[in-house]
Design an enzyme around this catalytic site. Sequence first.
Site: not given
Length: 900
Positions: A522, A586, A640
């Site tokens: 994203r 992450s 994350d």
Amino acid sequence: QVDRYLYHMRLSDDVLLDVMARFQAEMVKGLGRDTNPTATVKMLPSFVRSLPDGSEKGEFLAVDLGGSQFRAHQVKVFDDGKQSGQLESKFYPTPKEVIQGNGAELFDYIADCLLDFMETRNLKNKKLPLGFTFSFPCKQTKLEEGVLLGWTKHFKVRGVQDTDVVNSLRKALQKHKASFDIDVDVLALVNDTVGTMMTCGYDDQRCEVGLIIGTGTNACYMEEMRHIDLVEGDEGRMCINTEWGAFGDDGALDDLRTEFDRELDLGSLNPGKQLFEKMISSLYLGELVRLILLKMTKEGLLFNGKVSTALLTKGKIEMKHVSAMEKYKEGLSNTKEILTELNLFPSEEDCIAVQHVCTIVSFRSANLCAAALAAILTRLRENKKLLRMRTTVGIDGGLYKTHPQYAKRLHKVVRRLVPNCDVRFLLSLSGSGKGAAMVTAVAYRLAAQRKRIDAALAPFLLYLETLREVKDKMRTELEYGLKRETQARATVKMLPTYVCGTPDGTEKGKFLALDLGGTNFRVLLVKIRSGRRRSVQMYNKIFAIPLEIMQGTGEELFDHIVQCIADFLEYMGIKGARLPLGFTFSFPCRQASIDKGTLVGWTKGFKATDCEGEDVVDMLREAIRRRNEFDLDIVAVVNDTVGTMMTCGYEDPNCEIGLIAGTGSNVCYMEDMKNIEIVEGNEGKMCINTEWGGFGDNGCIDNIRTTYDNEVDEGSLNPGKQRYEKMTSGMYLGEIVRQILIDLTKQGLLFRGQISESLRKRGIFETKFLSQIESDRLALLQVRRILQQLGLDSTCEDSIIVKEVCGAVSKRAAQLCGAGLAAVVEKKRENQGVEHLQITVGVDGTLYKLHPHFSRILRETVKELAPRCDVTFMLSEDGSGKGAALITAVAKRLHNVGQK
């Protein structure tokens, strides 16, 4: 004349559909806890939970009490793939003094007959399980217990009603045990109707209804457990013994009962009771015919008005006479012969009229039986949510077997009343004997299966002591990761993030955030406002990362990321602005500063080459340079988990822990700088990314790992690594379930022992299916549909086992996660030097959010293992996007403060 006389006995289809609706309403009443006491159709749970599946085997005894004779049986069931069996039986009379005497005499008589049978069959020295067919209404609370509600069929034994008949039989057998060296274990109490269904179910696995239409009448069927209020539990099905003979005892059929029905009832042993049975069972039909003939004769319509002794004698006309008189192929000869034997000397017109009376009486019986059976079939179809259903009804009983027209009439009317059910009627060869043995055999099979399923799932049961050990080991590993001399060999890496503060509300500006952590990537634009109108606005776009890029070269991966950023900047019209950027990455990184992150190792299926040991920020900057279209100010590389903590920290300043429980599993928390030996300085705090997924890679939790965990680990992209994550994260739970299902199928406990092609496929069982299957709102029918989508053709019993396996795996995951988190909150409490800690944990991840039980079990485990910590769990709203922007904003604020 007869038609006019017996007009009320001729029932149209509209009347039968009305009877069907009335019976359906009574069934619902009988199944409800509050309405059952006043229901006439008692809907008694039989505790028979499974039909035969063909794998039953062994030698069983059965005794059968309920008709004009008592029977003992020896049944051998062979597991030879042909579903074959042997039945040896012996019949004993049931003398009037026994069936109308006292309870002790009755059960002694049964024990004597059984002993005689065992002696003649040379079975005395064998220990055999016994099924007891007791064809009277009983209230059961388990399979091997039954309290008699009331006698039927001319039985009137004193002192038995409201007592457990199995216990009485056991006591009688116990008396013989020592003297005659017999050892019999009464395993199941079975109604003859249930026995009929089970016998036919052995030959045809579609059979889920049993019907008796003989001396007595009754029906049973397999009901969904969720509808049976009288029994605990919602899983699976159970056979319900309707005891439909009492239908109408509350007046529900009064409009259909004739003067003859009322007269017959008044002269019976139990006036006002079993009214439906008195309208349809063979025990009463002969008497009904006698009463009709008597009245017609008195009115001069038959036999020249001469009333013989036979017509005045109760019970003189029996069902065998009615059946014989309805043999139309033989003309009127049978009728004439029978009536002459009864000293009635009929004319031809008399014979025709009597034959017609018999036809109307037996036809009404078949009609009423069909209406009630149609109600049961409709309920079964609706339970299964099918538009059309194929099923089999197992049938036994003298009326059905010996009456020349009855079976044909019954079939025809049932098919007319339920056109959307394709019904096969299967005659039971020995429902009450073989059926009792089959119930016992199924109970035996289920007990053996249960033992093996429990053995397979036992390693997933974690007791409190074991969870405390896990918590203590996690605490030890946390300390190892923080200390300079042990950090290099620590499995929990405790990586410094260089995030040294949480939001204070003064953050503002426009920020870009990148989020890479799974199969999607994203790019976000985040606008943060401070002051009274404090808010966060986000705009984002999602891009897929193809497998060939996830597992290609590092250069290809980062070029793909930059291509996605370029598309987003153009889409938002901000290509020229040099915005501060937070990069949520992450994967385990070792950071030397907030904007430097060296990849320790890939997880979650990524395998891009030339990345491990490299600074991911440099690789991103290089890719931006190669494209040469725009420039960005990369302020922070973010995990994350840290983003999750920061997002919740923006709402709740007490949030100093972040937890991810989704595809992966991880925790971060704010640690005192003085405890972080691998970073210079002792003032303030810094967020530590624990990377706890590697906990156990040194073998410290091998004692709780199962063979299934080993299978999953060995088949993964990184064998021997991230072992704790492989026991707790969404990416692997479905695969653990698949391994267990394969093992249970190999043992013949699931899917009929057939491992389907789809079950062989790694990754077929996604974790989302666990969440769906374990949902409390989901009926087993829907569980079966999910399994069918996966190419797994399951029975109802299979679905229960699959649900149980999913529950064991996800419960262990939540408990292990809770044990790890308890170690972190206890550490925070000790750091602060307080007796009692209040703290908030920011949580994200699909497993926590979507699984029906994971979050509850996790919270309960933390509470149990860290009783001095009051932990609030706060769901994070986009930790990896909003969180990355907030970290960038906090870093900018702290940087500006530092400059000043």
